[in-house]
Design an enzyme around this catalytic site. Structure first.
Site, PDB file in Angstrom:
ATOM      1  N   ASP A 247       0.779  -1.225   0.166  1.00  0.00           N
ATOM      2  CA  ASP A 247       0.057   0.306  -0.223  1.00  0.00           C
ATOM      3  C   ASP A 247       0.973   1.109   0.019  1.00  0.00           C
ATOM      4  O   ASP A 247       1.611   1.367   0.907  1.00  0.00           O
ATOM      5  CB  ASP A 247      -0.894  -0.007   1.362  1.00  0.00           C
ATOM      6  CG  ASP A 247      -1.816   1.202   1.307  1.00  0.00           C
ATOM      7  OD1 ASP A 247      -1.417   2.269   0.739  1.00  0.00           O
ATOM      8  OD2 ASP A 247      -2.993   0.804   1.434  1.00  0.00           O
ATOM      9  N   HIS A 248       0.891   1.963  -1.353  1.00  0.00           N
ATOM     10  CA  HIS A 248       2.049   2.745  -1.095  1.00  0.00           C
ATOM     11  C   HIS A 248       1.895   4.207  -0.183  1.00  0.00           C
ATOM     12  O   HIS A 248       2.933   4.680   0.091  1.00  0.00           O
ATOM     13  CB  HIS A 248       2.255   3.408  -2.496  1.00  0.00           C
ATOM     14  CG  HIS A 248       1.212   4.271  -3.239  1.00  0.00           C
ATOM     15  ND1 HIS A 248       0.002   3.948  -3.453  1.00  0.00           N
ATOM     16  CD2 HIS A 248       1.312   5.604  -3.242  1.00  0.00           C
ATOM     17  CE1 HIS A 248      -0.952   5.137  -3.742  1.00  0.00           C
ATOM     18  NE2 HIS A 248       0.030   6.146  -3.604  1.00  0.00           N
TER      19      HIS A 248
ATOM     20  N   HIS B  27      -5.935   2.652   1.225  1.00  0.00           N
ATOM     21  CA  HIS B  27      -5.266   3.842   1.716  1.00  0.00           C
ATOM     22  C   HIS B  27      -6.019   4.327   3.260  1.00  0.00           C
ATOM     23  O   HIS B  27      -5.332   4.771   4.242  1.00  0.00           O
ATOM     24  CB  HIS B  27      -4.967   4.908   0.757  1.00  0.00           C
ATOM     25  CG  HIS B  27      -4.328   4.335  -0.534  1.00  0.00           C
ATOM     26  ND1 HIS B  27      -3.612   3.462  -0.585  1.00  0.00           N
ATOM     27  CD2 HIS B  27      -4.803   4.670  -1.679  1.00  0.00           C
ATOM     28  CE1 HIS B  27      -3.196   3.316  -1.825  1.00  0.00           C
ATOM     29  NE2 HIS B  27      -3.879   4.057  -2.669  1.00  0.00           N
TER      30      HIS B  27
HETATM   31  C1  BG6 Z   1      -3.972   4.731  -5.987  1.00  0.00           C
HETATM   32  C2  BG6 Z   1      -5.395   4.922  -6.781  1.00  0.00           C
HETATM   33  O1  BG6 Z   1      -4.025   3.716  -5.248  1.00  0.00           O
HETATM   34  O2  BG6 Z   1      -3.886   5.877  -5.353  1.00  0.00           O
HETATM   35  C3  BG6 Z   1      -5.646   6.170  -7.475  1.00  0.00           C
HETATM   36  O3  BG6 Z   1      -5.604   3.927  -7.628  1.00  0.00           O
HETATM   37  C4  BG6 Z   1      -5.233   7.331  -6.924  1.00  0.00           C
HETATM   38  O4  BG6 Z   1      -6.856   6.389  -7.973  1.00  0.00           O
HETATM   39  C5  BG6 Z   1      -3.996   7.215  -6.261  1.00  0.00           C
HETATM   40  O5  BG6 Z   1      -5.332   8.619  -7.663  1.00  0.00           O
HETATM   41  C6  BG6 Z   1      -3.605   8.127  -5.211  1.00  0.00           C
HETATM   42  O6  BG6 Z   1      -2.385   8.293  -4.622  1.00  0.00           O
HETATM   43  P1  BG6 Z   1      -1.424   9.491  -4.235  1.00  0.00           P
HETATM   44  O7  BG6 Z   1      -0.107   9.049  -3.840  1.00  0.00           O
HETATM   45  O8  BG6 Z   1      -1.271  10.362  -5.215  1.00  0.00           O
HETATM   46  O9  BG6 Z   1      -2.031  10.171  -3.184  1.00  0.00           O
END
Ligand code: BG6
Length: 484
Positions: free
Chosen positions: A176-177, A239
């Site tokens: 989960d980044h 997230h």
């Molecule tokens: C991804 C989603 O996991 O996270 C996207 O699939 C979203 O829809 C993105 O835009 C948001 O990531 P960050 O790091 O730009 O907040």
């Protein structure tokens, strides 16, 4: 020990936008372990040099001013490509042979990164197992699995079962980044490396918590994926719940994978999934006005691009403290923030107009893009009798620390190479997270409540989101961060 990172889905977007730029940054910063090689696997018939060239161009585009040609040429020497088809077992044997040739007689760690569309995960895992690529005789073997991990509880459980037929849980890294973001890790530091916050981090002092992940972008070219997914599966199951767990968890005994994940899982266990009746009153859903005209989106789509959900964490610390989670596309601005809204003073001594609940203390944790923390507190306005006004203690990462914030994938890839799973989701964690999201999705589908509201792009979601909060005597923190 040598490390081979095998990327499945090598010619895809994630590889060129995120993975390779992050690996190159690690290389530039001299953090990439020596003797690391990257092997791309996908159907496009590239040679090593053609893949390197394609990656050079995309990395230059995504790394911008941090791209340095001389460093790239050194990095690219460790980049290889093996064309192959996931559907062909024989192509996995060829991959195996190629990896053995690259390794020579050396033992080494192998990391398999699944950056393909999720429908291929099961096949890749089964074929890795069948051709012996998961055996740990010549060194550790790890598998990294991108989100979405399943599309609901049953599919996530099935995927976990399939993965566990080949890999032990300690070999599995579910990404989960958000957990790779510095500001998310800093929540743990803020809470557990300081003494002043924990004593007030509970139901005695906190009125409620707001977790917002607002995006200004629309679904753009991802319409066909997004229309099947929607905001709950795309953002909440992973997230937003990760942010909630990090905010609500107890202190782990030490910063180690099992200890951290045990505490996070306890938070999910303390959340009773919403009944259909609760979904009707404790959630909101919206769709931005132009959504149905996006390429790949059904003209009568019922997919929510915005949601707000009120959850209760039923444990000693958080009993009675609502957690409001919301996320949406096409909102006012891009901001991810967590607001700890403290209670109002029990008795207002000063004859002031500042007795509104929204004027109680707030701790605002800015996850992105204005990374920092602000503490809002009352101050006496000078030369104005006993008039009070909210003022700020303001911490900003860019003001305090030189250099730019690293990309989340840098930290996460390094952790996989080092065998540290603290910032990755465990099997039970993803299943429990689906257990919270599934009943909401089901009620939206079945009882169609609450209604899907339309909102104008550029707002904080549908208008009823504001009313919903004010009926509960609360107010959203609708503030776009100021970027310096
Ligand atoms: C991804 C989603 O996991 O996270 C996207 O699939 C979203 O829809 C993105 O835009 C948001 O990531 P960050 O790091 O730009 O907040």
């Amino acid at each position: 020990m040598a490390i081979s990172l095998v990327i499945f889905g090598a010619s895809g977007d994630l590889t060129s936008r995120k993975l390779v730029p992050a690996l190159f940054q690690l290389f530039r910063k001299q953090r990439l372990p020596e003797d690391t090689r990257i092997v791309g696997f996908s159907r496009t018939p590239y040679s090593d040099d053609q893949w390197r060239q394609a990656l050079a161009e995309s990395t230059e585009r995504f790394n911008g001013r941090h791209f340095d040609r001389a460093a790239w040429d050194k990095f690219a020497a460790a980049v290889h490509y093996q064309a192959g088809d996931i559907a062909q077992p024989g192509d996995f044997d060829t991959l195996h042979q190629r990896l053995c040739e690259l390794d020579g007689s050396r033992d080494g760690t192998r990391v398999y990164y699944l950056a393909t569309a999720p429908q291929f995960y099961e096949d890749i895992v089964a074929r890795l197992g069948a051709c012996g690529l998961a055996d740990e005789v010549h060194g550790p073997r790890r598998i990294v699995i991108e989100k979405p991990f399943g599309s609901d509880g049953p599919t996530a459980r099935r995927l976990n079962d399939d993965v566990h037929k080949v890999f032990k849980e300690k070999q599995v890294y579910r990404i989960d980044h958000y957990l790779g973001k510095e500001t998310v890790q800093n929540i743990l530091v803020l809470r557990f490396a300081n003494t002043i916050f924990e004593p007030v981090w509970n139901r005695n002092y906190v009125d409620h918590v707001q977790i917002t992940v607002a995006e200004e972008v629309t679904v753009g070219r991802r319409g066909s994926f997004y229309d099947q997914t929607g905001v709950l599966r795309d953002m909440f199951q992973n997230h937003l719940l990760q942010l909630l767990m990090t905010t609500a968890m107890e202190a782990p005994v030490r910063f180690e994978a099992e200890a951290v994940r045990d505490e996070k899982v306890k938070v999910l266990r303390a959340i009773t999934p919403l009944s259909s009746a609760q979904v009707a009153t404790d959630t909101l859903r919206g769709q931005y006005r132009s959504y149905r005209g996006e390429p790949g989106v059904a003209p009568d789509s019922q997919t929510a691009t915005f949601a707000a959900v009120k959850l209760a964490v039923d444990n000693w610390r958080w009993q009675g403290v609502p957690f409001y989670l919301r996320s949406g596309k096409a909102m006012s601005c891009r901001t991810t923030q967590i607001v700890i809204q403290f209670r109002s003073p029990p008795h207002m001594v000063f004859n002031s107009r500042s007795t509104n609940i929204c004027e109680a203390n707030q701790l605002v944790i800015q996850i992105q893009p204005a990374e920092g923390i602000q503490l809002h507190f009352q101050t006496k306005v000078p030369d104005a009798g006993m008039r009070l006004r909210m003022t700020d203690l303001d911490f900003s990462f860019v003001r305090e620390f030189a250099g730019t914030m690293p990309e989340a994938y840098e930290r996460l890839l390094l952790d996989v190479f080092q065998g540290d799973a603290s910032l990755f989701a465990r099997a039970d964690e993803v299943e429990l997270a689906w257990g919270i999201v599934d009943p909401i999705a089901a009620a939206w589908r079945e009882i169609r409540q609450p209604a899907l509201e339309t909102y104008e792009p550029g707002l904080w979601g549908p208008a009823n989101a504001t009313e919903w909060m004010s009926q509960q005597g609360r107010q959203w923190f609708d503030t776009c961060p100021v970027l310096s």
